[in-house]
Design a protein around this motif. Structure first.
Motif, PDB file in Angstrom:
ATOM      1  N   ASP A  34       0.808  -1.225   0.000  1.00  0.00           N
ATOM      2  CA  ASP A  34       0.000   0.000   0.000  1.00  0.00           C
ATOM      3  C   ASP A  34       0.836   1.267   0.000  1.00  0.00           C
ATOM      4  O   ASP A  34       0.292   2.376  -0.053  1.00  0.00           O
ATOM      5  CB  ASP A  34      -0.930   0.011   1.225  1.00  0.00           C
ATOM      6  CG  ASP A  34      -1.955  -1.105   1.187  1.00  0.00           C
ATOM      7  OD1 ASP A  34      -2.223  -1.633   0.090  1.00  0.00           O
ATOM      8  OD2 ASP A  34      -2.498  -1.457   2.261  1.00  0.00           O
ATOM      9  N   GLY A  35       2.160   1.134   0.087  1.00  0.00           N
ATOM     10  CA  GLY A  35       3.041   2.284  -0.014  1.00  0.00           C
ATOM     11  C   GLY A  35       3.216   3.087   1.256  1.00  0.00           C
ATOM     12  O   GLY A  35       3.757   4.192   1.218  1.00  0.00           O
ATOM     13  N   VAL A  36       2.774   2.541   2.405  1.00  0.00           N
ATOM     14  CA  VAL A  36       2.921   3.288   3.655  1.00  0.00           C
ATOM     15  C   VAL A  36       4.261   3.010   4.326  1.00  0.00           C
ATOM     16  O   VAL A  36       4.615   3.677   5.296  1.00  0.00           O
ATOM     17  CB  VAL A  36       1.753   3.014   4.624  1.00  0.00           C
ATOM     18  CG1 VAL A  36       0.438   3.461   4.010  1.00  0.00           C
ATOM     19  CG2 VAL A  36       1.692   1.539   5.015  1.00  0.00           C
ATOM     20  N   ILE A  37       4.986   2.011   3.847  1.00  0.00           N
ATOM     21  CA  ILE A  37       6.395   1.837   4.184  1.00  0.00           C
ATOM     22  C   ILE A  37       7.125   1.631   2.856  1.00  0.00           C
ATOM     23  O   ILE A  37       6.514   1.232   1.859  1.00  0.00           O
ATOM     24  CB  ILE A  37       6.651   0.662   5.154  1.00  0.00           C
ATOM     25  CG1 ILE A  37       6.298  -0.679   4.506  1.00  0.00           C
ATOM     26  CG2 ILE A  37       5.885   0.844   6.450  1.00  0.00           C
ATOM     27  CD1 ILE A  37       6.680  -1.893   5.358  1.00  0.00           C
ATOM     28  N   PRO A  38       8.416   1.926   2.800  1.00  0.00           N
ATOM     29  CA  PRO A  38       9.136   1.801   1.528  1.00  0.00           C
ATOM     30  C   PRO A  38       9.141   0.357   1.019  1.00  0.00           C
ATOM     31  O   PRO A  38       8.930  -0.597   1.774  1.00  0.00           O
ATOM     32  CB  PRO A  38      10.557   2.270   1.879  1.00  0.00           C
ATOM     33  CG  PRO A  38      10.409   3.092   3.117  1.00  0.00           C
ATOM     34  CD  PRO A  38       9.263   2.477   3.877  1.00  0.00           C
ATOM     35  N   ALA A  39       9.366   0.224  -0.264  1.00  0.00           N
ATOM     36  CA  ALA A  39       9.458  -1.109  -0.865  1.00  0.00           C
ATOM     37  C   ALA A  39      10.669  -1.849  -0.305  1.00  0.00           C
ATOM     38  O   ALA A  39      11.725  -1.260  -0.073  1.00  0.00           O
ATOM     39  CB  ALA A  39       9.562  -0.997  -2.381  1.00  0.00           C
ATOM     40  N   ALA A  40      10.489  -3.143  -0.080  1.00  0.00           N
ATOM     41  CA  ALA A  40      11.575  -3.965   0.467  1.00  0.00           C
ATOM     42  C   ALA A  40      12.574  -4.329  -0.620  1.00  0.00           C
ATOM     43  O   ALA A  40      12.252  -4.381  -1.806  1.00  0.00           O
ATOM     44  CB  ALA A  40      10.998  -5.238   1.071  1.00  0.00           C
TER      45      ALA A  40
END
Length: 241
Positions: A34-40
């Motif tokens: 959902d984009g609320v934390i950066p992509a892993a």
């Protein structure tokens, strides 16, 4: 918050982030989606790996939710993760402004409790008043009363034959309260909220009780904002924004 991740290991598995907050690893993956934390980042075999930046981002988002709600928390973190500092802080500003408006509305509602128990407990109309008579009673124009009706402040009935507005004793009470609040400088949307609270309460006693609960909720939200803003500041610093 105590950092429960291993400070010796700069790479973290989804379960490491999940365990800190008592959530599932699927929830962590959903937050990333959902984009609320950066992509892993991914290992050569395709497994997700997270860094301290992800851990700080997750702490920020989960603190923002009870303070600002899911939608605004997501808006803030999506802006932050894409590096749009202005958009993130603007959403924070809107949240604080809304809390201030809620406090002002609560103050306005509380101002009516005394009126309900004293001034309006005396003279009350028995027969419904037409719009002209009520306007004369308040010293306003009929157009003002119609404007208050459009704003949701007044809800008069209509005569079945003539379709003329008729204001019963409760409508007159609401109009007098609205007039009081307008003289106090309150805006129509605030006054409409006041009227909804008054109508929902069964007398001044229950209204006063509900207002005490409302004030406690606002205080809790304000304290949650303080915590969340600190977590967000940690993320912004870690991300170099």
């Amino acid at each position: 918050m105590e950092d429960r991740l291993n400070p010796q290991n700069p790479r973290h598995r989804p379960v490491d982030l999940a365990r800190e907050h008592g959530i599932s690893t699927q929830a962590v993956r959903n937050y990333e989606r959902d984009g609320v934390i950066p992509a892993a980042e991914r290992t050569p075999s395709g497994y997700r790996t997270y860094t301290d930046l992800h851990a700080v981002a997750l702490r920020a988002y989960l603190a923002l939710v009870p303070a600002y709600g899911y939608a605004t928390a997501a808006e803030i973190m999506r802006a932050a993760t894409r590096g749009d500092l202005d958009a993130a802080l603007r959403a924070v500003d809107h949240g604080h402004a809304q809390l201030l408006r809620d406090r002002e509305t609560l103050d306005a509602v509380e101002a009516t409790v005394g009126v309900l128990t004293t001034a309006l407990a005396g003279e009350r109309t028995v027969r419904p008043l037409p719009v002209g008579a009520l306007a004369h009673r308040l010293g306003v124009t009929p157009a003002t009363l119609r404007k208050w009706e459009r704003a949701g402040i007044l809800t008069p009935a209509r005569d079945r034959a003539s379709r003329q507005r008729l204001y019963d004793p409760d409508d007159v009470r609401d109009a007098e309260l609205a007039h009081l609040l307008r003289r106090g400088g309150y805006l129509l949307d605030h006054i409409a909220t006041v009227m909804r609270q008054v109508r929902a309460a069964d007398g001044p006693g229950p209204l006063a009780d509900s207002l005490a609960t409302w004030r406690q909720r606002l205080a809790a939200r304000g304290c949650a904002m303080l915590v969340a803003d600190g977590r967000l500041a940690d993320y912004l610093k870690t991300a170099g924004l």
